[in-house]
Design an enzyme around this catalytic site. Sequence first.
Site, PDB file in Angstrom:
ATOM      1  CE  LYS A  22     -14.903  21.500   5.265  1.00 44.09           C
ATOM      2  NZ  LYS A  22     -13.749  21.401   4.393  1.00 44.09           N
ATOM      3  CG  ASN A  23     -11.983  21.912   7.887  1.00 43.51           C
ATOM      4  OD1 ASN A  23     -12.442  21.240   6.960  1.00 43.51           O
ATOM      5  ND2 ASN A  23     -11.658  23.185   7.756  1.00 43.51           N
ATOM      6  NE  ARG A  93      -5.166  20.142   0.896  1.00 47.84           N
ATOM      7  CZ  ARG A  93      -4.318  20.005  -0.089  1.00 47.84           C
ATOM      8  NH1 ARG A  93      -4.730  19.742  -1.312  1.00 47.84           N
ATOM      9  NH2 ARG A  93      -3.039  20.114   0.111  1.00 47.84           N
ATOM     10  CB  CYS A 117     -11.302  24.684  -1.684  1.00 47.06           C
ATOM     11  SG  CYS A 117     -12.983  24.344  -1.143  1.00 47.06           S
ATOM     12  NE  ARG A 122      -5.645  23.625   0.220  1.00 42.12           N
ATOM     13  CZ  ARG A 122      -6.851  23.232   0.613  1.00 42.12           C
ATOM     14  NH1 ARG A 122      -7.829  23.114  -0.255  1.00 42.12           N
ATOM     15  NH2 ARG A 122      -7.086  22.948   1.868  1.00 42.12           N
ATOM     16  CB  ILE A 124       1.041  17.237   0.933  1.00 44.11           C
ATOM     17  CG1 ILE A 124       1.468  16.439  -0.302  1.00 44.11           C
ATOM     18  CG2 ILE A 124      -0.414  17.634   0.832  1.00 44.11           C
ATOM     19  CD1 ILE A 124       0.950  15.024  -0.293  1.00 44.11           C
ATOM     20  CG  ASP A 125       6.335  20.958   1.459  1.00 41.12           C
ATOM     21  OD1 ASP A 125       5.170  21.356   1.296  1.00 41.12           O
ATOM     22  OD2 ASP A 125       7.205  21.643   2.028  1.00 41.12           O
ATOM     23  CG  ASP A 305     -11.112  28.004   6.147  1.00 38.89           C
ATOM     24  OD1 ASP A 305     -10.384  28.140   5.156  1.00 38.89           O
ATOM     25  OD2 ASP A 305     -11.126  26.971   6.841  1.00 38.89           O
ATOM     26  CB  ILE A 327      -3.391  31.140   4.987  1.00 39.76           C
ATOM     27  CG1 ILE A 327      -3.558  31.875   6.325  1.00 39.76           C
ATOM     28  CG2 ILE A 327      -3.182  29.629   5.196  1.00 39.76           C
ATOM     29  CD1 ILE A 327      -2.448  31.689   7.333  1.00 39.76           C
ATOM     30  NE  ARG A 397     -15.627  19.605  -1.187  1.00 43.45           N
ATOM     31  CZ  ARG A 397     -14.503  19.431  -1.831  1.00 43.45           C
ATOM     32  NH1 ARG A 397     -14.324  19.973  -2.999  1.00 43.45           N
ATOM     33  NH2 ARG A 397     -13.556  18.717  -1.321  1.00 43.45           N
TER      34      ARG A 397
HETATM   35  C1  EPZ Z   1      -6.948  23.034   6.333  1.00 41.75           C
HETATM   36  O1  EPZ Z   1      -6.354  22.925   5.049  1.00 41.75           O
HETATM   37  C2  EPZ Z   1      -8.424  23.116   6.075  1.00 41.75           C
HETATM   38  N1  EPZ Z   1      -8.854  21.916   5.344  1.00 41.75           N
HETATM   39  C3  EPZ Z   1      -8.735  24.362   5.259  1.00 41.75           C
HETATM   40  O2  EPZ Z   1     -10.134  24.439   5.177  1.00 41.75           O
HETATM   41  C4  EPZ Z   1      -8.194  25.601   5.950  1.00 41.75           C
HETATM   42  O3  EPZ Z   1      -8.323  26.712   5.080  1.00 41.75           O
HETATM   43  C5  EPZ Z   1      -6.720  25.434   6.287  1.00 41.75           C
HETATM   44  O4  EPZ Z   1      -6.517  24.202   7.020  1.00 41.75           O
HETATM   45  C6  EPZ Z   1      -6.147  26.582   7.112  1.00 41.75           C
HETATM   46  O5  EPZ Z   1      -6.871  26.726   8.284  1.00 41.75           O
HETATM   47  C7  EPZ Z   1      -9.166  20.793   5.989  1.00 41.75           C
HETATM   48  O6  EPZ Z   1      -9.117  20.715   7.197  1.00 41.75           O
HETATM   49  C8  EPZ Z   1      -9.618  19.639   5.180  1.00 41.75           C
HETATM   50  P1  EPZ Z   1      -2.684  24.024   5.927  1.00 41.75           P
HETATM   51  P2  EPZ Z   1      -4.841  22.461   4.914  1.00 41.75           P
HETATM   52  O7  EPZ Z   1      -1.907  22.779   5.836  1.00 41.75           O
HETATM   53  O8  EPZ Z   1      -4.576  21.450   5.962  1.00 41.75           O
HETATM   54  C9  EPZ Z   1       0.991  25.478   3.162  1.00 41.75           C
HETATM   55  C10 EPZ Z   1     -12.179  25.096   4.227  1.00 41.75           C
HETATM   56  O9  EPZ Z   1     -12.713  26.000   3.540  1.00 41.75           O
HETATM   57  N2  EPZ Z   1       1.482  24.089   3.237  1.00 41.75           N
HETATM   58  O10 EPZ Z   1      -2.882  24.654   7.258  1.00 41.75           O
HETATM   59  O11 EPZ Z   1      -4.616  22.109   3.497  1.00 41.75           O
HETATM   60  C11 EPZ Z   1      -0.328  25.592   2.402  1.00 41.75           C
HETATM   61  O12 EPZ Z   1      -0.122  25.636   1.005  1.00 41.75           O
HETATM   62  C12 EPZ Z   1     -10.768  24.767   3.981  1.00 41.75           C
HETATM   63  O13 EPZ Z   1     -12.784  24.446   5.092  1.00 41.75           O
HETATM   64  C13 EPZ Z   1       2.654  23.758   2.620  1.00 41.75           C
HETATM   65  O14 EPZ Z   1       3.305  24.565   1.971  1.00 41.75           O
HETATM   66  O15 EPZ Z   1      -4.110  23.823   5.259  1.00 41.75           O
HETATM   67  C14 EPZ Z   1      -0.901  26.849   2.974  1.00 41.75           C
HETATM   68  O16 EPZ Z   1      -0.326  27.951   2.326  1.00 41.75           O
HETATM   69  C15 EPZ Z   1     -10.169  25.145   2.740  1.00 41.75           C
HETATM   70  N3  EPZ Z   1       3.098  22.471   2.735  1.00 41.75           N
HETATM   71  C16 EPZ Z   1      -0.443  26.821   4.428  1.00 41.75           C
HETATM   72  O17 EPZ Z   1       0.671  25.924   4.458  1.00 41.75           O
HETATM   73  C17 EPZ Z   1       2.421  21.523   3.436  1.00 41.75           C
HETATM   74  O18 EPZ Z   1       2.879  20.376   3.491  1.00 41.75           O
HETATM   75  C18 EPZ Z   1      -1.496  26.323   5.406  1.00 41.75           C
HETATM   76  O19 EPZ Z   1      -2.035  25.089   4.948  1.00 41.75           O
HETATM   77  C19 EPZ Z   1       1.230  21.871   4.063  1.00 41.75           C
HETATM   78  C20 EPZ Z   1       0.768  23.178   3.949  1.00 41.75           C
END
Ligand code: EPZ
Length: 432
Positions: A22-23, A93, A117, A122, A124-125, A305, A327, A397
Site C-alpha cells: 500500500k505505502n 495520508r 491514521c 504527524r 509535514i514541515d 507499523d 517514531i 485500508r
Molecule cells: C509513512 O508515514 C507511512 N504512511 C506510515 O504508514 C508509516 O508508519 C511511516 O511512514 C513510518 O514508516 C504512508 O506511507 C502513507 P514519516 P509518514 O514521514 O510518511 C515526523 C501504516 O500503518 N515528521 O516517516 O507520515 C512524523 O511525525 C502507516 O501503513 C515530521 O515531524 O511517516 C513521525 O514522527 C501509518 N515532519 C516521523 O517524522 C515531517 O514533515 C516519521 O514520519 C514529516 C514527518
Amino acid sequence: MDEYIIKGGKSLSGEVSVGGAKNAALCILAAAIMTDDTVTLTNLPDLSDVSIVLESMEQIGANIIRTNEHCVKINAANIYNCTIDNEEISNIRGSYYLLGALLGKYKKAQVPLPGGCSIGSRPIDQHLKGFKALGADIKIEHGMIKAQADTLKGCHIYFDMITVGATINLMLAACLAEGETVLENSAKEPYVVDTANFLNSLGANVKGAGTSTIRIKGVKQLKGNEYSIIPDYMEAATFMIAAAATKGNVLVKNIIPKHLEAISAKLCEMGVTIQEIDNALRVIAQAPLKAVPVNTLPYPGFPTDMQPQITTLLTLAEGASIVNETIFEDRFRYTKELYKMSADIRVEGNTAIVSGSNHLTGAVVNAPDLRAGAALVIAGLVAEGFTTVKDIHYIERGYEGFEIKLQQLGADIIKVDSKNEREIQKAKLKLG
Ligand code: EPZ
C-alpha cells in the site's frame, strides 16, 4: 459498518500470498501522473486508499483504466486542473504525494492537508521546507496546501528527522526540477527504493535510494512504462506474527525476505523458527515464546507499523518485555482495547511494559487505526471465546481480503454487518 467476529484458539497453517505494498502504491500512483505517456502498474493492492487516489486523479483529468483489481493503466496527458479537493482524499495520508507530483510536473498544486491514521501529530514541515528550498511558494489556506513555483531548481535538503513521506515527496518534485537535488538524512524504507526504481524506469535520474543520501538530477520529461509494485512487507509481517501468536506453521509467499529481516530476527529471538525459501518465509511456532525488548526505528530497524502486532504477541510470551515507540508519539492507544482482553500492559509515555501471561480472553474491541486493528484481530485469534473487532474500515485500508486470507489459514473469523443482529448470531453459531 462491518465488524469481525472471531473465535479464538485455532493454530494457523497453510500458505498465504502477500499483495502489493500500500505505502509504495500510493507514491507510485502519484508519480505515474508525472508523465504524459501511459503507465501500467501491476501488483496494485485493491484497497480503499488506492481507489481514492485513483478517483482523485480521474477528477483532474487523468485517464484511468483498471484492467483488473490488481492492474491499472494511467494516462495523465490531459490533466486540466492541479487542485485536488474532495472529502475522501483529505482522510488519507498518501494524498500529499500528489502535491509533490503535480508541483514537479505543472509547477503548481493544491491538495488538502493530509489525514491518515491517528498515531501522533504527524506534521509535514519537512515536506514544505523541501518544496520551498526547490523554489516553491507554499501557503496553507482553508485546509489546503497551496504550492506554486515559476521554476523548481535543484538544491541541497537536509531532513531534520528521518521521514519516509518527505523523502519520497521531494524525490518526486526534484525529478523534473532544473539541476541536481541532494537529499540528506533520507529514509531508506523499501517504499523509497521502489518509488526511485519506478521513476528511473520512466527515465528519471535518481541515485542512492536506500541510503541516507539521494541524488536526483532533474530531467526534462518522463516517459511511460510498465511496473510491478513491491510486495507489502507489513502485510507479510502481520501474517508472520499471527502465525507465531497461534502457534502455527505458515508459509508467507510472494515477499522479499530481505525486507523482513528485522521481523524475522525478532521472532527468532522470541523462539520462533523462520525458514527462508526463495521468495517466501515459513514461520513455525512450537516452543514457548520468550519476552524480548523492542525498539521501533526507521528501516532497517524494527518498523513502527509492526509495533501493535509485536506488543500483542509479547502478551503471550513468558516474562516481561519493554517496547519503545520512537517514531510516533501516540501509538499505544490500542492497549486500552487489549486490556479488555486481559492483557497486562502498562504504558508510560512512549514505552509499554508488557507482562506476558499466555492467556487472552475475547471481548468487544474497537480498531483505533490500521495496524492496531490488525493487532486486535491477532489477539482475537488466540483469545478464549469470541472477540468482536469493530471499526474494521481502518483495517481494510491496508489489508486486502484480510479475513479471507485468515480463513484460508484455518482461522475462525467472519465479517458481518454490525447492524444485522441475525447475521451476527448466525456467524457465532457457525464458529461454534
Ligand atoms: C509513512 O508515514 C507511512 N504512511 C506510515 O504508514 C508509516 O508508519 C511511516 O511512514 C513510518 O514508516 C504512508 O506511507 C502513507 P514519516 P509518514 O514521514 O510518511 C515526523 C501504516 O500503518 N515528521 O516517516 O507520515 C512524523 O511525525 C502507516 O501503513 C515530521 O515531524 O511517516 C513521525 O514522527 C501509518 N515532519 C516521523 O517524522 C515531517 O514533515 C516519521 O514520519 C514529516 C514527518
